[in-house]
Write an enzyme that holds these catalytic residues in place. Sequence first.
Site, PDB file in Angstrom:
ATOM      1  CG  ASP A 195      -8.037   4.669   6.575  1.00 55.10           C
ATOM      2  OD1 ASP A 195      -7.633   5.417   7.480  1.00 55.10           O
ATOM      3  OD2 ASP A 195      -8.780   5.047   5.653  1.00 55.10           O
TER       4      ASP A 195
ATOM      5  N   GLY B 214       0.819  -1.210   0.000  1.00 58.20           N
ATOM      6  CA  GLY B 214       0.000   0.000   0.000  1.00 58.20           C
ATOM      7  C   GLY B 214       0.850   1.255   0.000  1.00 58.20           C
TER       8      GLY B 214
ATOM      9  N   GLY C 279      -0.420   4.419   0.060  1.00 55.69           N
ATOM     10  CA  GLY C 279      -1.241   5.565   0.474  1.00 55.69           C
ATOM     11  C   GLY C 279      -0.467   6.391   1.498  1.00 55.69           C
ATOM     12  CG  PHE C 280      -2.224   9.878   3.605  1.00 53.56           C
ATOM     13  CD1 PHE C 280      -1.598  11.117   3.630  1.00 53.56           C
ATOM     14  CD2 PHE C 280      -3.461   9.788   3.000  1.00 53.56           C
ATOM     15  CE1 PHE C 280      -2.193  12.233   3.073  1.00 53.56           C
ATOM     16  CE2 PHE C 280      -4.068  10.891   2.442  1.00 53.56           C
ATOM     17  CZ  PHE C 280      -3.440  12.121   2.476  1.00 53.56           C
TER      18      PHE C 280
ATOM     19  CB  VAL D 127      -1.077  -7.869  -1.795  1.00 49.73           C
ATOM     20  CG1 VAL D 127      -0.953  -8.945  -0.724  1.00 49.73           C
ATOM     21  CG2 VAL D 127       0.284  -7.271  -2.127  1.00 49.73           C
TER      22      VAL D 127
ATOM     23  CD  GLU E  10     -14.179  17.819   3.089  1.00 45.49           C
ATOM     24  OE1 GLU E  10     -13.454  18.659   3.639  1.00 45.49           O
ATOM     25  OE2 GLU E  10     -13.738  16.771   2.609  1.00 45.49           O
TER      26      GLU E  10
HETATM   27  C1  LIG Z   1     -13.298  11.229   0.441  1.00 52.48           C
HETATM   28  C2  LIG Z   1     -12.356  11.210   1.615  1.00 52.48           C
HETATM   29  C3  LIG Z   1     -12.017  12.401   2.261  1.00 52.48           C
HETATM   30  C4  LIG Z   1     -11.114  12.397   3.326  1.00 52.48           C
HETATM   31  N1  LIG Z   1     -10.759  13.586   3.914  1.00 52.48           N
HETATM   32  C5  LIG Z   1      -9.810  13.598   4.876  1.00 52.48           C
HETATM   33  C6  LIG Z   1      -9.345  14.812   5.423  1.00 52.48           C
HETATM   34  O1  LIG Z   1      -9.810  15.901   5.058  1.00 52.48           O
HETATM   35  N2  LIG Z   1      -8.359  14.770   6.370  1.00 52.48           N
HETATM   36  C7  LIG Z   1      -7.821  13.588   6.779  1.00 52.48           C
HETATM   37  O2  LIG Z   1      -6.918  13.593   7.626  1.00 52.48           O
HETATM   38  N3  LIG Z   1      -8.241  12.419   6.284  1.00 52.48           N
HETATM   39  C8  LIG Z   1      -9.221  12.390   5.347  1.00 52.48           C
HETATM   40  N4  LIG Z   1      -9.652  11.199   4.819  1.00 52.48           N
HETATM   41  C9  LIG Z   1      -9.107   9.952   5.359  1.00 52.48           C
HETATM   42  C10 LIG Z   1      -7.751   9.644   4.766  1.00 52.48           C
HETATM   43  O3  LIG Z   1      -7.731   9.862   3.378  1.00 52.48           O
HETATM   44  C11 LIG Z   1      -7.393   8.198   5.095  1.00 52.48           C
HETATM   45  O4  LIG Z   1      -7.447   8.046   6.482  1.00 52.48           O
HETATM   46  C12 LIG Z   1      -6.000   7.862   4.585  1.00 52.48           C
HETATM   47  O5  LIG Z   1      -5.963   7.900   3.185  1.00 52.48           O
HETATM   48  C13 LIG Z   1      -5.568   6.478   5.083  1.00 52.48           C
HETATM   49  O6  LIG Z   1      -4.292   6.242   4.613  1.00 52.48           O
HETATM   50  P1  LIG Z   1      -3.806   4.746   4.386  1.00 52.48           P
HETATM   51  O7  LIG Z   1      -2.403   4.846   3.902  1.00 52.48           O
HETATM   52  O8  LIG Z   1      -4.104   3.937   5.560  1.00 52.48           O
HETATM   53  O9  LIG Z   1      -4.752   4.185   3.231  1.00 52.48           O
HETATM   54  P2  LIG Z   1      -4.918   4.717   1.733  1.00 52.48           P
HETATM   55  O10 LIG Z   1      -4.547   6.141   1.611  1.00 52.48           O
HETATM   56  O11 LIG Z   1      -6.289   4.306   1.343  1.00 52.48           O
HETATM   57  O12 LIG Z   1      -3.869   3.846   0.920  1.00 52.48           O
HETATM   58  C14 LIG Z   1      -4.028   2.475   0.755  1.00 52.48           C
HETATM   59  C15 LIG Z   1      -3.221   2.056  -0.456  1.00 52.48           C
HETATM   60  O13 LIG Z   1      -3.208   0.643  -0.511  1.00 52.48           O
HETATM   61  C16 LIG Z   1      -3.408   0.219  -1.848  1.00 52.48           C
HETATM   62  N5  LIG Z   1      -3.998  -1.117  -1.780  1.00 52.48           N
HETATM   63  C17 LIG Z   1      -5.167  -1.479  -1.235  1.00 52.48           C
HETATM   64  N6  LIG Z   1      -5.353  -2.796  -1.323  1.00 52.48           N
HETATM   65  C18 LIG Z   1      -4.275  -3.293  -1.952  1.00 52.48           C
HETATM   66  C19 LIG Z   1      -3.883  -4.599  -2.353  1.00 52.48           C
HETATM   67  N7  LIG Z   1      -4.647  -5.671  -2.098  1.00 52.48           N
HETATM   68  N8  LIG Z   1      -2.712  -4.752  -2.995  1.00 52.48           N
HETATM   69  C20 LIG Z   1      -1.917  -3.669  -3.266  1.00 52.48           C
HETATM   70  N9  LIG Z   1      -2.255  -2.410  -2.911  1.00 52.48           N
HETATM   71  C21 LIG Z   1      -3.398  -2.230  -2.259  1.00 52.48           C
HETATM   72  C22 LIG Z   1      -4.327   1.287  -2.432  1.00 52.48           C
HETATM   73  O14 LIG Z   1      -4.230   1.330  -3.847  1.00 52.48           O
HETATM   74  C23 LIG Z   1      -3.797   2.546  -1.766  1.00 52.48           C
HETATM   75  O15 LIG Z   1      -2.786   3.157  -2.521  1.00 52.48           O
HETATM   76  C24 LIG Z   1     -10.565  11.181   3.766  1.00 52.48           C
HETATM   77  C25 LIG Z   1     -10.923   9.983   3.130  1.00 52.48           C
HETATM   78  C26 LIG Z   1     -11.805   9.994   2.072  1.00 52.48           C
HETATM   79  C27 LIG Z   1     -12.155   8.702   1.388  1.00 52.48           C
END
Ligand SMILES: Cc1cc2nc3c(=O)[nH]c(=O)nc-3n(C[C@H](O)[C@H](O)[C@H](O)COP(=O)(O)OP(=O)(O)OC[C@H]3O[C@@H](n4cnc5c(N)ncnc54)[C@H](O)[C@@H]3O)c2cc1C
Length: 449
Positions: A304, A14, A16-17, A83, A174
């Site tokens: 998340d 992943g 993401g953030f 994955v 939003e």
């Molecule tokens: C519409 C929206 C608005 C938001 N607004 C805010 C805000 O204003 N402020 C704030 O702080 N937070 C906000 N959030 C929450 C924030 O975006 C999430 O908490 C944050 O993105 C979580 O980060 P993460 O790295 O855990 O997951 P993610 O950012 O979701 O990253 C997960 C990554 O894993 C990858 N992935 C998933 N499954 C697999 C797999 N099986 N194999 C390979 N790759 C995979 C995905 O492609 C992705 O790149 C918002 C969320 C949404 C949906």
Amino acid sequence: MKVQAPNAHVVIVGGGFAGFACARELAKRDDVRITLIDKNNYHQFQPLLYQLATAALGTDDIATPLRTFFRGHPNVEVKLAEVTAADPKTRTVGTRDGSSYGGDFLVFAAGSQANFFGTAGAKENALPLYSVEQAQRLRSRILTVFEDADRDPKLVEQGALNFVVVGGGPTGVEMAGALADMIRLTMPGEYPDLAVKYARVYLVDHGHALLGPFPVEAHDYAAQALQRKGVQLRLGIGVKEVAADRVLLSDGTSIKTRTVVWAGGLMASPLAAKAGLPCGHGGRIDVRPDLTVEGFPGVYVLGDFANIPSPDDEALPQLGSVAQQCGTWTAKNILAEIAGETRTAFHYHDKGIMAMIGRNAAVAAIGKKRHELDGAIAFAAWVGVHALLMSGVRARIEAFVDWAWGYFSRARPIQILDRSDSSRIDWDNDIKSEGLGVSSDAQTVHSLG
Ligand SMILES: Cc1cc2nc3c(=O)[nH]c(=O)nc-3n(C[C@H](O)[C@H](O)[C@H](O)COP(=O)(O)OP(=O)(O)OC[C@H]3O[C@@H](n4cnc5c(N)ncnc54)[C@H](O)[C@@H]3O)c2cc1C
């Protein structure tokens, strides 16, 4: 657990953030090798997905290729793969294409997906907003209903210009605000032959207040700001069913619509159920305070994807700031383990939360004490904070250009209907579904009259 540098290998699932922050921190160390696996070749900025969906920003404003970030770091390899399986005992993951990757450390950071809570028809007919692809689909659907109604104005009576947002949390608020602005300020100029004044945005939530995690003043501010923009609030009412052509509500009414935005809750992404780790609330992996999992040395779960305990005994919320900070923290804990030192418990530095309610309206709850700010100051703070959170100078500049352009011209620069196949509507379906799930005492909320 003892690992010798320079051979330490960290596999991160992943980008993401959380995963990205972890990789970026570890990338600074030449004696650590990192494999970053993501099913997309880009890092997506989820907090601005609603702006992509409402054509205020373009895809490249909020999605940046992962390889571009790590170009200067030969110790980071990026793999585009989904994955699908994991063996946390051996710290190995398997991908859909049959490859496998194992390391001394395995970091799960695979994020969230929509949680429909078993609502009938929601999975099939509602449009969630958790990925770039979903935001593009939503944008295409919004543009499709305008195009279809422009060609055949009778479709307005079939709910073509009714938009229903499910969920009164930050994402729903939003989205409703941005959609209302798009309809009020942009669409009348773009569709001069269409009676855009009949368009309606509804926000439905079974709770009685908007923006639950914010202070009470923010609940009222958000409700008033949305109502000023023409959003119709249906609070204290649940969604019973999302049919292809309408939404049925718990009070017996229904709203004809082809655009239902699902911002009604989230759960861990599907990999969580296959990771071989203990799942808890929301299908997320239960972790210890240092983000490791009991019984699985070398395995970390972040953002998340995890239920992260906090000192006040409640799990930390699913926020970009939490995910980003735990990514950096985990990199430091991994480096500590490599050096034979002890890991430390994750400490979240809570700077507050904010939400944009459309043009010139925003709320912020600053610091752990949640000091409330609203109006222009909160709006300016929101723009500043989100520009800083964006990962890359290019994305920041492009987003600012698009924001400034949209703000002053009231135009939506990126009205691209790029997913026409998945957003096409079978309008005849109305006739077929007339008797489906609509109780005889249901009253339809009409967009006209
Ligand atoms: C519409 C929206 C608005 C938001 N607004 C805010 C805000 O204003 N402020 C704030 O702080 N937070 C906000 N959030 C929450 C924030 O975006 C999430 O908490 C944050 O993105 C979580 O980060 P993460 O790295 O855990 O997951 P993610 O950012 O979701 O990253 C997960 C990554 O894993 C990858 N992935 C998933 N499954 C697999 C797999 N099986 N194999 C390979 N790759 C995979 C995905 O492609 C992705 O790149 C918002 C969320 C949404 C949906």
